[in-house]
Design an enzyme around this catalytic site. Sequence first.
Site, mmCIF file in Angstrom:
data_model
loop_
_atom_site.group_PDB
_atom_site.id
_atom_site.type_symbol
_atom_site.label_atom_id
_atom_site.label_comp_id
_atom_site.label_asym_id
_atom_site.label_seq_id
_atom_site.Cartn_x
_atom_site.Cartn_y
_atom_site.Cartn_z
ATOM 1 N N LEU A 169 74.308 60.070 19.037
ATOM 2 C CA LEU A 169 75.383 60.192 18.054
ATOM 3 C C LEU A 169 75.318 59.035 17.065
ATOM 4 C CD1 LEU A 169 77.996 61.396 16.917
ATOM 5 C CD2 LEU A 169 79.254 60.160 18.682
ATOM 6 N N HIS A 198 89.220 49.305 26.461
ATOM 7 C CA HIS A 198 87.991 49.866 27.011
ATOM 8 C C HIS A 198 87.370 50.844 26.004
ATOM 9 C CE1 HIS A 198 88.221 48.693 31.354
ATOM 10 N NE2 HIS A 198 86.949 49.043 31.313
ATOM 11 N N SER A 207 93.227 51.283 28.647
ATOM 12 C CA SER A 207 92.560 52.530 28.275
ATOM 13 C C SER A 207 92.953 52.954 26.864
ATOM 14 C CB SER A 207 92.946 53.640 29.256
ATOM 15 O OG SER A 207 92.499 54.900 28.782
ATOM 16 N N GLU A 244 85.570 41.676 33.850
ATOM 17 C CA GLU A 244 86.650 42.376 33.168
ATOM 18 C C GLU A 244 88.003 41.960 33.760
ATOM 19 O OE1 GLU A 244 85.776 46.577 32.315
ATOM 20 O OE2 GLU A 244 83.880 46.294 33.396
ATOM 21 N N TYR A 283 85.217 43.530 38.027
ATOM 22 C CA TYR A 283 86.591 43.309 37.575
ATOM 23 C C TYR A 283 87.215 42.079 38.217
ATOM 24 C CZ TYR A 283 86.559 47.854 35.282
ATOM 25 O OH TYR A 283 86.265 48.897 34.444
ATOM 26 N N ASP A 325 70.304 58.645 11.519
ATOM 27 C CA ASP A 325 70.861 58.955 12.846
ATOM 28 C C ASP A 325 71.890 57.934 13.312
ATOM 29 O OD1 ASP A 325 69.329 56.775 13.586
ATOM 30 O OD2 ASP A 325 67.969 57.876 14.883
ATOM 31 N N SER A 329 74.475 57.412 11.353
ATOM 32 C CA SER A 329 75.671 57.885 10.650
ATOM 33 C C SER A 329 76.519 58.747 11.576
ATOM 34 C CB SER A 329 75.270 58.702 9.420
ATOM 35 O OG SER A 329 74.423 57.963 8.563
ATOM 36 N N THR A 350 76.180 62.687 11.594
ATOM 37 C CA THR A 350 74.987 63.348 12.119
ATOM 38 C C THR A 350 74.974 63.288 13.636
ATOM 39 O OG1 THR A 350 73.624 61.346 12.047
ATOM 40 C CG2 THR A 350 73.655 62.734 10.066
#
Length: 695
Positions: free
Chosen positions: A108, A218, A269, A455, A494, A627, A629, A632
């Site tokens: 992506l 996250h 979250s 974390e 964590y 690719d 972007s 796309t």
Amino acid sequence: MAKRTFSTLETFLIFLLVVMTVITVALLTLLFVTSGTIENQKGNHGFSTTLGPTATQSSPITQAPDPPPFQNFSGYYIGAGRADCTGQVSDINLMGYGKSGQNARGLLTRLYSRAFILADPDGSNRMAFVTVELCMISQRLRLESIEIAHKNLKPGKIFVNRGNVENVQINRSPSSYLRNPPSERARYSSNTDKEMVVLKLVDLKGEDLGLISWFAIHPVSMNNSNHLVNSDNMGYAAYLFEQEMNKGYLPGQGPFIAGFASSNLGDVSPNILGPHCLNTGESCDNEKSTCPTGGPSMCAASGPGQDIFDSTQIIGRVIYQRAKELHASASQEVTGPVLAAHQWVNMTDVSVLLNDTYTVKTCKPALGYSFAAGTIDGVSGLNITQGTTEGDTFWDTLRDQLLGRPSEEIVECQKPKPILLHTGELTKPHPWHPDIVDVQIVTIGSMAIAAVPGEFTTMSGRRFREAVKKEFASYGMKDMTVIISGLSNVYTHYITTYEEYQAQRYEAASTIYGPHTLSAYIQFFRDLAKAIATDTVANMSSGPEPSLFKNLIPPLIPNIVDRSPIGRHFGDVLEPAKPEYKLGEVVEVVFVGANPKNSAENQTHQTFLTVEKYEDSIADWQIICNDASWETRFYWHKGMLGLSNATVHWNIPHTAQPGIYRIRYFGHNRKQEFLKPAVILAFEGISSPFEVVTT
């Protein structure tokens, strides 16, 4: 209640599932060790992770090119650089959720490493801060992004600003948060930290060089149904900021560098609609994150958008917009020396003095049952609930048979955590979890950046910042701004508060060094703060350095020869574009493809695709996106016997100019003749031209 029995087939299938889970955890843990750096929040699934700042006296950046000669001026030498760290986009597991079958099938957005060098004007000291949009990084990548930043060093100034970001977070373990003392919770208006801190970097003429932002969220807007490598919500915020500041450049290019780094995001979250039962729509049980029908696998949280792509963009855009506002209005100049303190520590055997008479200890690493439950951001699929405080005979027996039984020492030390995997006692072929980790603070004037190797939950981060700030103040450095730069240098899962640990939800089950992990980190970082404040860093022991494991894990998916269909060639168009499209429609072109992992180390092409517009003024095609972007998408479809297809999507934005366009696909195929070594060959495919019209 009657005790359930399993059929032979069910028992066999459960056994296979457990074996796969154990192997997956082992391999992921070994990756933490052999890669030599950090987790990210979650691998190519797109967590914006942060490498801690490093001082020149102990950092590999001393191998980088020398900066220009220093001179006296009011400000700092500033350098910023960006490096592509996308790597493979196929035949690998997207490890962030630990979900079997969530393998990469395309791209992506590209992933980037962004490095920032800040140096005193007289050259006496400098630091490097690197934020990376993936899980594990190599020493090679760390140096390459840092080298670019060194080459760009120039005199400049730093300004700081801070402000709240609203409507992008929820606490995903609110019942654990409520375990903290009421008097402590009453000091805060929210169960998440909403503040964003922004550093604005400019040259002496006031021209923008870059920005570094810290915020607790996250990057899990893209859930475990996703199969496309991407940088999630924080990466989208960086993408928007860089596109805004680098007008005329393609994504991943241009001089302005925007780094969006992690903070105490452990229980935070972006899926703000909260957890609901997927089968009924009703709210889940809060403490166990389970549903009346379907159990824990039906309880999941969702973001504000229509799908995960939309949610990622909505959350990322809000973060970008707030960072843009804070960047534009930043007026408080940062002044003062660049100082640093770093130490290696053995987290498995720390004596922590809680008060004048009471001492506790940390533990060898272990993961609890609720670790295997996953979170509301991505459930595991196993019939294990968050908040599990007792072991299960079936799973314990299976673990003991496969891995051996945990020692009484680790069982007692980790209580009330029921141990699922005693990783601190598993050493084949390498230790499954680190025992030696590094702790580090870098100060720039009145700002202290704490490189935390894990974390922190919301309340853990608050206690940590308060303790470190108080330590600085007690030795004369008052009003320090303490920034938690989470997931830095190495990854130790964590860190919950002691009270949250008792609840044993996901974050507590993943607090690997036991219930006093937070207290141990606070103790170490107070020592670092004291050393900086009293100018005694040189007197500190460097600590026990960790082992270096050079033997990497061999790939589990073998390389095979790519093949094209009979009568076809790599790059041939199988499904062409339509002759005409309107704004807002999606162009789709299918090509004869090859495995994208052939392209990971090949520099022939820097992208899998381009969208190009024909310009009459130059009588040639001009690239308008690649690719990296967000409009796309590159999909890879694996077939049998080396056959595969590549599909390119272009979501035509409403801002696109009418005209004639085409799509190009770039790939590499693996070819091997009998008794000869394999060779990698570049190829490309071009769609037929198509027209984009307004109506």
